[in-house]
Design an enzyme around this catalytic site. Structure first.
Site, PDB file in Angstrom:
ATOM      1  N   LYS A  98       0.811  -1.230   0.000  1.00 37.78           N
ATOM      2  CA  LYS A  98       0.000   0.000   0.000  1.00 37.78           C
ATOM      3  C   LYS A  98       0.842   1.276   0.000  1.00 37.78           C
ATOM      4  O   LYS A  98       0.490   2.255  -0.659  1.00 37.78           O
ATOM      5  CB  LYS A  98      -0.972  -0.007   1.182  1.00 37.78           C
ATOM      6  CG  LYS A  98      -2.119  -0.987   0.970  1.00 37.78           C
ATOM      7  CD  LYS A  98      -3.159  -0.838   2.057  1.00 37.78           C
ATOM      8  CE  LYS A  98      -4.239  -1.899   1.858  1.00 37.78           C
ATOM      9  NZ  LYS A  98      -5.312  -1.790   2.848  1.00 37.78           N
TER      10      LYS A  98
ATOM     11  N   ASP B  52     -10.829   2.609   1.245  1.00 35.56           N
ATOM     12  CA  ASP B  52     -11.283   2.266   2.602  1.00 35.56           C
ATOM     13  C   ASP B  52     -12.081   3.434   3.194  1.00 35.56           C
ATOM     14  O   ASP B  52     -12.984   3.220   4.015  1.00 35.56           O
ATOM     15  CB  ASP B  52     -10.094   1.948   3.523  1.00 35.56           C
ATOM     16  CG  ASP B  52      -9.579   0.530   3.309  1.00 35.56           C
ATOM     17  OD1 ASP B  52     -10.306  -0.301   2.725  1.00 35.56           O
ATOM     18  OD2 ASP B  52      -8.439   0.253   3.716  1.00 35.56           O
TER      19      ASP B  52
HETATM   20  N1  LIG Z   1     -13.497  -4.128   7.035  1.00 36.40           N
HETATM   21  C1  LIG Z   1     -12.593  -3.813   6.125  1.00 36.40           C
HETATM   22  O1  LIG Z   1     -12.883  -3.459   4.981  1.00 36.40           O
HETATM   23  C2  LIG Z   1     -11.144  -3.903   6.502  1.00 36.40           C
HETATM   24  C3  LIG Z   1     -10.174  -3.485   5.575  1.00 36.40           C
HETATM   25  C4  LIG Z   1      -8.827  -3.589   5.952  1.00 36.40           C
HETATM   26  C5  LIG Z   1      -8.502  -4.078   7.205  1.00 36.40           C
HETATM   27  N2  LIG Z   1      -9.487  -4.473   8.063  1.00 36.40           N
HETATM   28  C6  LIG Z   1      -9.146  -4.930   9.408  1.00 36.40           C
HETATM   29  O2  LIG Z   1      -8.706  -3.784  10.127  1.00 36.40           O
HETATM   30  C7  LIG Z   1      -7.807  -4.166  11.156  1.00 36.40           C
HETATM   31  C8  LIG Z   1      -6.598  -3.239  11.164  1.00 36.40           C
HETATM   32  O3  LIG Z   1      -5.944  -3.305   9.904  1.00 36.40           O
HETATM   33  P1  LIG Z   1      -4.762  -2.283   9.543  1.00 36.40           P
HETATM   34  O4  LIG Z   1      -4.467  -2.492   8.108  1.00 36.40           O
HETATM   35  O5  LIG Z   1      -5.073  -0.922  10.046  1.00 36.40           O
HETATM   36  O6  LIG Z   1      -3.569  -2.914  10.406  1.00 36.40           O
HETATM   37  P2  LIG Z   1      -2.258  -2.188  10.948  1.00 36.40           P
HETATM   38  O7  LIG Z   1      -1.902  -1.007  10.123  1.00 36.40           O
HETATM   39  O8  LIG Z   1      -1.257  -3.271  11.137  1.00 36.40           O
HETATM   40  O9  LIG Z   1      -2.713  -1.658  12.416  1.00 36.40           O
HETATM   41  C9  LIG Z   1      -3.014  -2.599  13.421  1.00 36.40           C
HETATM   42  C10 LIG Z   1      -3.565  -1.881  14.651  1.00 36.40           C
HETATM   43  O10 LIG Z   1      -3.898  -2.877  15.628  1.00 36.40           O
HETATM   44  C11 LIG Z   1      -3.168  -2.599  16.837  1.00 36.40           C
HETATM   45  N3  LIG Z   1      -2.785  -3.844  17.507  1.00 36.40           N
HETATM   46  C12 LIG Z   1      -2.206  -4.936  16.958  1.00 36.40           C
HETATM   47  N4  LIG Z   1      -1.992  -5.883  17.886  1.00 36.40           N
HETATM   48  C13 LIG Z   1      -2.429  -5.370  19.064  1.00 36.40           C
HETATM   49  C14 LIG Z   1      -2.474  -5.857  20.405  1.00 36.40           C
HETATM   50  N5  LIG Z   1      -2.030  -7.098  20.729  1.00 36.40           N
HETATM   51  N6  LIG Z   1      -2.995  -5.052  21.364  1.00 36.40           N
HETATM   52  C15 LIG Z   1      -3.445  -3.816  21.059  1.00 36.40           C
HETATM   53  N7  LIG Z   1      -3.438  -3.290  19.802  1.00 36.40           N
HETATM   54  C16 LIG Z   1      -2.934  -4.065  18.822  1.00 36.40           C
HETATM   55  C17 LIG Z   1      -1.953  -1.840  16.390  1.00 36.40           C
HETATM   56  O11 LIG Z   1      -1.430  -1.126  17.487  1.00 36.40           O
HETATM   57  P3  LIG Z   1       0.134  -0.686  17.517  1.00 36.40           P
HETATM   58  O12 LIG Z   1       0.216   0.584  16.747  1.00 36.40           O
HETATM   59  O13 LIG Z   1       0.411  -0.528  18.978  1.00 36.40           O
HETATM   60  O14 LIG Z   1       0.916  -1.804  16.885  1.00 36.40           O
HETATM   61  C18 LIG Z   1      -2.558  -0.934  15.316  1.00 36.40           C
HETATM   62  O15 LIG Z   1      -3.249   0.140  15.883  1.00 36.40           O
HETATM   63  C19 LIG Z   1      -7.508  -5.631  10.905  1.00 36.40           C
HETATM   64  O16 LIG Z   1      -8.287  -6.389  11.799  1.00 36.40           O
HETATM   65  C20 LIG Z   1      -7.978  -5.879   9.487  1.00 36.40           C
HETATM   66  O17 LIG Z   1      -8.427  -7.203   9.273  1.00 36.40           O
HETATM   67  C21 LIG Z   1     -10.794  -4.369   7.743  1.00 36.40           C
END
Ligand SMILES: NC(=O)c1ccc[n+]([C@@H]2O[C@H](COP(=O)([O-])OP(=O)(O)OC[C@H]3O[C@@H](n4cnc5c(N)ncnc54)[C@H](OP(=O)(O)O)[C@@H]3O)[C@@H](O)[C@H]2O)c1
Length: 283
Positions: free
Chosen positions: A68, A104
């Site tokens: 991305k 998104d």
């Molecule tokens: N519905 C949709 O269309 C859609 C689209 C894309 C993604 N998603 C979902 O959205 C979610 C986030 O995706 P992303 O791309 O934003 O991921 P990302 O950039 O990797 O961000 C992950 C987030 O989760 C937090 N996190 C991870 N492990 C954690 C833990 N053990 N305890 C507390 N916080 C934790 C991270 O905190 P830190 O900053 O502290 O690491 C960060 O804020 C995922 O579940 C993904 O499947 C949904």
């Protein structure tokens, strides 16, 4: 350019993506001649892939992990959503230039419009859990709709602070311990972390301070109903998971590549739900 319009999802790995299921459903539904493929592109191969858009019938692509940011850097033109979030998940070529959008943002807002009609008039204070890519899209989306105050709460406080810095004074970083107070004032809570997703730790947040009028959105879609969504329902809140966003973020790309605004039908939702349930059965 070959006669059949080709698009696809570019990632590494890419086998898990549900985008082919969604776009193939729409191609069949609208009787369009076209193809939606999986493009397995290793990290170093992304620039060549981006350059190939516009050749051999390839009209564009969705971009997923880990490309991305590389996609953002490769684009010559960006939509406002892509520029504001610093990430691109949808590519196409127009008048020779490579364009990028972050759909998104539109997907999140469209799912709120569909599942919580009237939210734009009633949401003033929002709390966003998370500071990753999806949190950026959600914060930008909420601010673009005039939400007055957005608190960002994240495990790593520095990332929440960086996000608030990026989006300016209507946003502020807040500590996990502040949640009871923040939730008592919030009209919308969005979980944009991976917590609550199958195979990940649970999201441990008490909704006791939340008003029943508040809206709760979980971007997690596996499981389809997360413990957060179920807890919000028990409080009488409007609450929903991430499947609606996942389906709706696909629509702008489909329109650009194949010329038709597609609908998120109950049939499409059921198809993807069945696929998610089948995967759960396999794991
Ligand atoms: N519905 C949709 O269309 C859609 C689209 C894309 C993604 N998603 C979902 O959205 C979610 C986030 O995706 P992303 O791309 O934003 O991921 P990302 O950039 O990797 O961000 C992950 C987030 O989760 C937090 N996190 C991870 N492990 C954690 C833990 N053990 N305890 C507390 N916080 C934790 C991270 O905190 P830190 O900053 O502290 O690491 C960060 O804020 C995922 O579940 C993904 O499947 C949904």
């Amino acid at each position: 350019m070959s006669a059949v319009r080709r698009a696809g999802v570019c990632g590494w790995p890419v086998a898990h993506s549900r985008s082919p299921l969604i776009h193939s459903y729409w191609l069949a539904r609208y009787h369009l001649e076209g193809a939606y493929e999986r493009f397995a592109v290793p990290p170093l191969g992304f620039p060549d892939f981006a350059a190939s858009i516009g050749r051999d019938g390839v009209v564009g692509a969705n971009v997923t992990v880990p490309h991305k940011e590389a996609a953002y850097a490769a684009c010559e033109r960006l939509t406002d959503a892509a520029r504001a979030t610093g990430a691109v998940n949808t590519l196409w070529r127009e008048d020779g230039a490579l364009w990028g959008d972050n759909t998104d943002v539109a997907g999140f807002l469209a799912s709120l419009d569909a599942e919580a009609p009237g939210w734009r008039e009633r949401v003033e204070d929002a709390v966003v859990l998370g500071a990753g890519g999806v949190a950026r899209a959600i914060v930008h989306g909420l601010l673009s709709c005039g939400v007055q105050r957005v608190a960002i709460v994240n495990r790593t406080p520095a990332r929440a602070a960086a996000l608030a810095e990026r989006f300016g004074p209507t946003t502020r970083p807040a500590a996990w311990d502040d949640l009871p107070h923040l939730l008592s004032k919030a009209s919308l809570l969005a979980n944009a972390t991976i917590l609550g997703m199958s195979g990940q730790p649970p999201l441990d947040v008490s909704l006791a301070p939340l008003r029943a009028e508040a809206i709760v959105v979980d971007v997690v879609y596996a499981p389809l109903e997360t413990p957060l969504v179920e807890a919000a329902w028990r409080r009488g809140c409007v609450a929903f998971g991430g499947l609606g966003m996942l389906l709706r973020q696909a629509a702008p790309g489909f329109k650009r590549w194949f010329g038709k605004t597609p609908e998120v039908t109950p049939e499409l939702r059921a198809l993807v739900e069945a696929d998610l349930r089948a995967e759960k059965g396999r794991t």
